[in-house]
Design a protein around this motif. Structure first.
Motif: not given
Lengths: 269, 258
Positions: A99-101, A110, A113-114, B157, B166, B170-171, B174-175
């Motif tokens: 994830x680039x951010x 990650x 966290x999930x 994910x 989620x 979370x994906x 933000x993307x």
């Protein structure tokens, strides 16, 4: 910190009569895999090779639980992979897919966290995993600040952070240059010797296959079928010098013949 | 690029230098008699006009700002939402993007008299026009951005056990931030244009109204005073968007630089 090593419980994988058909029957469905059965021993390094279109990646995706077979069954540690079970099987794709951010560390955290694991434990385990892949000093970097090989290491760390029983890798080094690829292979063997889980690894490089594997499943194209399982009896730890030995060349050649001439193993003798 | 590097100036410094030169030219050109000051009064006169009438300017600025704020929320909010739906639903993507691209070519200002007739010459018609003016490019920017999200990120994910919720939080979210911000940038800028243009056509208040009414009496310094106020709104808006981009989407810019 190194106690992550060997706390992992490895699990075997059973593939039982798996077929995969894409599209519906009337409109000319493609049979991607036909009746594949194989058994992967716990803790072994198992490699799938075959020509493109042989369904080796599909087979791996079915092991992850992301894809379901049209018929047959896949068991991991005796349990069906009817959906992804991240603590059973970690997955590493051809692209690192970070994830680039997020920083390298947050990427590795990650999956934890999930699951709602508290921040303190998340950080500790992510740093351990990054340490394992040799990137302890790069935890706070973002993916765009890392090289292709480093990104793939982060991705491996993310696959390993839950200490899964199996690590499933779909051509993980295919996007890297030749030299990085060899180094990464070496690195992966070193990691595997410390962590001990079962690794299933898809590649189209026979050199890489022989270098890494305990056993190599050779598949034929359209429909993908299992031709033969080749045992690689080269000693461990493997080293790049082994690539020059006749045993290495012999194995590589035997697999090459199988792929090139799928009529059957008989012709060579 | 090369001259800028040769002068040893950063892009930001170059931008400031150019702005300073323009302001100086604005002041100097009418004073030196290069342009009649009826067409272009010196900058200082325009500033003085705003200062002298600051109550009037402030009231009209407030009217315009209020209309702009509501229009931006409407244009960007519905644009981002519609764009997200169009960008993520495959059957809608092709037909809807080409439809909105064609609509974008229509000079929507032809609709303003209709809106004024329906909604009156108060803020409602300005807001309706400016929202419509901003919403189409916001839809297009947001749809393009959502489409450009790498689908592998969501699959990865899922392989890590992420639920649908989620994956969204979370994906996908933000993307999507960089494309949402580009939709805000473009939709917001056009909402400002829409409000000012509509005020200039028919209205009783706002900066556009000031521009038109001072222009009819040839009071150039006051016209340019109102123009300065519009410029100030644009610059502040731009600075806010830039700040948001730096805060939330620095990664995207960093990838772009590579």
């Amino acid at each position: 910190m190194i106690e992550t090593a060997r706390t992992t419980r490895a699990a075997g994988i059973e593939v039982r009569g798996v077929s995969m058909r894409y599209g519906n029957a009337e409109a000319g469905a493609t049979l991607a895999l036909k009746d594949v059965s194989l058994s992967i021993a716990p803790g072994s390094f198992f490699v799938l090779v075959g020509p493109s279109g042989c369904g080796k990646s599909s087979l791996l995706m079915m092991m992850t639980g992301l894809l379901q077979p049209t018929s047959g069954q896949i068991l991991c540690g005796g349990q069906a992979m009817d959906k992804p079970y991240p603590d059973r099987a970690g997955v590493v794709f051809q692209e690192a897919n970070l994830y680039p951010w997020l920083t390298a560390q947050k990427n590795v955290e990650f999956p934890l966290m999930l699951k709602g694991i508290p921040q303190e434990e998340r950080s500790r385990r992510a740093i351990e995993a990054l340490d394992l892949v040799g990137l302890a000093g790069f935890a706070q970097r973002h993916p765009h600040e890392l090289s292709g090989g480093m990104k793939q290491r982060v991705s491996i760390a993310r696959g390993l952070v839950q200490q899964p029983a199996v690590l499933l890798m779909d051509e993980p080094f295919a996007a890297l240059d030749e030299q990085t690829r060899l180094t990464m292979g070496d690195e992966l063997l070193r990691i595997w010797e410390r962590t001990g889980q079962t690794i299933v690894f898809v590649t189209h490089s026979l050199t890489e296959a022989v270098y890494l594997a305990d056993e190599i499943a050779v598949m034929s194209a359209r429909p993908g079928q299992l031709m033969e399982i080749v045992a690689v009896d080269l000693p461990r730890p493997r080293s790049l010098e082994m690539m020059g030995t006749p045993e290495y060349a012999g194995l590589r050649n035997r697999i090459w013949q199988l792929i090139r001439n799928p009529a059957g193993p008989g012709h060579e003798h | 690029m090369s001259t800028e590097a040769a002068a040893g100036l950063s892009p930001a410094a170059t931008r400031r230098l150019i702005l300073l030169l323009i302001l100086l030219a604005w002041e100097a050109a009418p004073r030196l008699g290069w342009v009649p000051s009826l067409f272009l009064p010196p900058l200082s006169q325009a500033v003085a006009a705003v200062h002298a009438d600051r109550m009037a300017y402030a009231q009209n600025l407030a009217v315009t700002l209020g209309e702009v704020a509501v229009s931006m929320v409407l244009a960007c909010g519905s644009g981002i939402a519609l764009g997200a739906v169009i960008g993520s639903v495959r059957v809608l993507r092709k037909p809807m993007t080409s439809l909105f691209s064609s609509l974008y070519a229509i000079p929507l200002v032809i609709l303003y008299p209709l809106m004024a007739a329906w909604l009156g010459i108060g803020p409602e018609s300005k807001i309706a026009f400016a929202s419509l003016y901003g919403v189409i490019p916001a839809i297009l920017a947001s749809a393009a951005g959502i489409q450009s999200i790498d689908p592998h990120l969501a699959v990865t994910a899922r392989s890590m056990g992420a639920t649908l919720r989620q994956r969204l939080v979370h994906v996908i979210l933000p993307a999507a931030i960089p494309s949402v911000l580009s939709a805000v940038r473009i939709g917001g800028a056009l909402a400002i244009v829409g409000v000012v243009v509509a005020e200039m056509l028919t209205s009783t208040a706002g900066l556009g109204f000031l521009i038109t009414s001072y222009r009819t009496v040839l009071d150039s310094p006051r016209v340019f005073g109102a123009i300065l106020c519009v410029l100030a709104i644009v610059l502040i808006f731009d600075a806010v968007v830039r700040w948001l981009e730096r805060r939330t989407a620095g990664w995207s810019a960093a990838i772009g630089r590579k």
